[in-house]
Structure formats: C-alpha cells, structure tokens
Design a protein around this motif. Sequence first.
Motif, mmCIF file in Angstrom:
data_model
loop_
_atom_site.group_PDB
_atom_site.id
_atom_site.type_symbol
_atom_site.label_atom_id
_atom_site.label_comp_id
_atom_site.label_asym_id
_atom_site.label_seq_id
_atom_site.Cartn_x
_atom_site.Cartn_y
_atom_site.Cartn_z
ATOM 1 N N GLY A 263 -69.772 13.251 45.551
ATOM 2 C CA GLY A 263 -69.297 13.631 44.230
ATOM 3 C C GLY A 263 -70.336 14.269 43.346
ATOM 4 O O GLY A 263 -70.131 14.421 42.136
ATOM 5 N N VAL A 264 -71.457 14.677 43.939
ATOM 6 C CA VAL A 264 -72.513 15.357 43.183
ATOM 7 C C VAL A 264 -72.274 16.860 43.299
ATOM 8 O O VAL A 264 -72.222 17.392 44.407
ATOM 9 N N PRO A 265 -72.128 17.579 42.191
ATOM 10 C CA PRO A 265 -71.843 19.012 42.289
ATOM 11 C C PRO A 265 -73.019 19.788 42.868
ATOM 12 O O PRO A 265 -74.176 19.410 42.696
ATOM 13 N N VAL A 266 -72.693 20.866 43.574
ATOM 14 C CA VAL A 266 -73.713 21.779 44.088
ATOM 15 C C VAL A 266 -73.407 23.135 43.453
ATOM 16 O O VAL A 266 -72.612 23.921 43.950
ATOM 17 N N ARG A 267 -74.035 23.390 42.315
ATOM 18 C CA ARG A 267 -73.615 24.476 41.427
ATOM 19 C C ARG A 267 -73.750 25.853 42.062
ATOM 20 O O ARG A 267 -72.891 26.722 41.850
ATOM 21 N N HIS A 268 -74.806 26.111 42.821
ATOM 22 C CA HIS A 268 -74.952 27.462 43.370
ATOM 23 C C HIS A 268 -73.843 27.777 44.368
ATOM 24 O O HIS A 268 -73.422 28.933 44.474
ATOM 25 N N ILE A 269 -73.337 26.766 45.078
ATOM 26 C CA ILE A 269 -72.194 27.005 45.961
ATOM 27 C C ILE A 269 -70.930 27.225 45.135
ATOM 28 O O ILE A 269 -70.143 28.128 45.413
ATOM 29 N N GLU A 270 -70.759 26.422 44.083
ATOM 30 C CA GLU A 270 -69.598 26.593 43.205
ATOM 31 C C GLU A 270 -69.551 28.003 42.629
ATOM 32 O O GLU A 270 -68.477 28.595 42.504
ATOM 33 N N GLN A 271 -70.721 28.545 42.275
ATOM 34 C CA GLN A 271 -70.776 29.845 41.614
ATOM 35 C C GLN A 271 -71.007 31.002 42.590
ATOM 36 O O GLN A 271 -71.088 32.157 42.158
ATOM 37 N N GLY A 272 -71.098 30.704 43.885
ATOM 38 C CA GLY A 272 -71.300 31.758 44.870
ATOM 39 C C GLY A 272 -72.632 32.465 44.725
ATOM 40 O O GLY A 272 -72.730 33.684 44.932
ATOM 41 N N ARG A 273 -73.666 31.692 44.407
ATOM 42 C CA ARG A 273 -74.992 32.273 44.190
ATOM 43 C C ARG A 273 -76.011 31.673 45.146
ATOM 44 O O ARG A 273 -75.759 30.673 45.802
#
Length: 263
Positions: free
Chosen positions: A130-140
């Motif tokens: 449940g820990v977000p992985v922001r660069h994957i979320e944003q496609g970066r």
Amino acid sequence: MSTPPDAATLTPDRARALFRGGLRAPTAGWCAGWTQANLIAVPREDAYDVLLFAQRNPKACPVLDVTEPGGTSASLFRGDLRTDLPGYVVYEDGVPVAEVTDATGHWRDDLVAFLIGCSFTFENALAEAGVPVRHIEQGRNVPMYRTSRPCRGAGALGGRLVVSMRPVPAGRVADAVRVTARYPAVHGAPVHVGDPAALGIADLDAPDFGDAVEVRPGEVPVFWACGVTPQAAVMASRPKFAIGHAPGHMAITDARDGDYLIP
C-alpha cells in the motif's frame, strides 16, 4: 516504438528483445517479479577498483554478478549486455561522450561488467504493502540525486553517494522502511527520510538523473541508496573508459525478486 501496455507482464526475454530492437524506455514497472540491475563495465585494469569500491560501499553498490573480461552475458543475465538494455552511457575520461541503445560498437574485449542491485526490485513489494510508487503512477523515470555524502574511495575511484527518491505518506514511512529492509541485496532500507537539505539536495524538482515527481501534501521524501553511484564515481574520478546503463534504463535479469527477499 512505444512502451507496450503489457510491460509489467512481459518475460525478461521478451523485454530484452524489444530493447534489442531499439525501444528506449525507463524500466520501472516492467517484468513484474523479475529482478532489475544497474550496469557498469570497465576495462580489466580498473575492475579491481570497482569491486573494492562496491565492497566498501555495499549499500549503494550491492554486486549481483560480474562477468569475465570481454563477457557479454552473465549467470543472471542470459541476454547480451551490449544490446539488451534500453539505454547506455559511454564515458571517456569520466565524460559522457555517447548515449546509445546499442553499445556493441563501443564494447571492448577487456571490459568487465558488473551487475549492481536496483531498487526497482522492491517496488512491487512496496505497492503490495500500500505504499505508492509515484514515478510509476506518473509514467516517469525515478528521480535520482547526487548527495553531499562521500563514498569510501577505492584505488583511483571515489565520489559521492547517489540516491533515488520516492514520496511516501507520513503514515506509511514505517511500512516503506520495513518492506525495503528485507531486500538488502538491492539497497535495502532507506538511507534518509525527510529534509533533502540534510543530503545536500537543494531542489527535489531538479534531479541529477531521471525525472521530478509530484510530492503531495502529507507526504515525506524518502531516499534510498542508488546503483548510479558507480557512474557518479566514474564522472568524479575520470578513468579512461567505462560504459554504464542510462539511469533508470536497467538490465532486466533472469533472477526473481524473491531471490533477494530475506525472512
């Protein structure tokens, strides 16, 4: 060519074939469950310094495999190290002189290639917790920063620690530490949580490698040691020749993430 929508479900062989065909893309989120690795290849005469540098800085440089001089594959990587990564950086006297998708024309018979653990290996575990992985979320590409922390030098090789950063909700930081600490061979627990200035990082929106990502209200920047550290050492120490992966564009190996998980 563009990143396929099924990148997460590809096998390493299939992903490497796409890269061999010229696809260039950051590999975070690719080949779920398969271990990714950083690459640094140096002439045999410099290989001991790299090995000693890694031994003295294991948090940043956990060695997963090493080739024989001139080798183009490894026990963990059955593809071709010259062609099967999505991007390479070629260094002469510590200066990047070429960035290519095929390193065959630059590869030398005396090169020793090191595969270094990568924090992408524990990102599936973070997401499952449940820990977000922001660069994957944003496609970066993941943001990476040179820090003010010196590494322990080895022979002619020295430099500063490089870190990757993932923003984590304050209430999930303990989970991020707990999850990643179980992967010591791929950087393990964070090296710093909180104020970037404590690492000598002036601006999170200006990473030295990769892309900036959004840090939302209530989130804390969390920093892990990064396998780009050997390339930063090459740039600082200026050996005559080296080849590294383009940061964030990793070697997708034939090992499984679970191989590096400790109880």
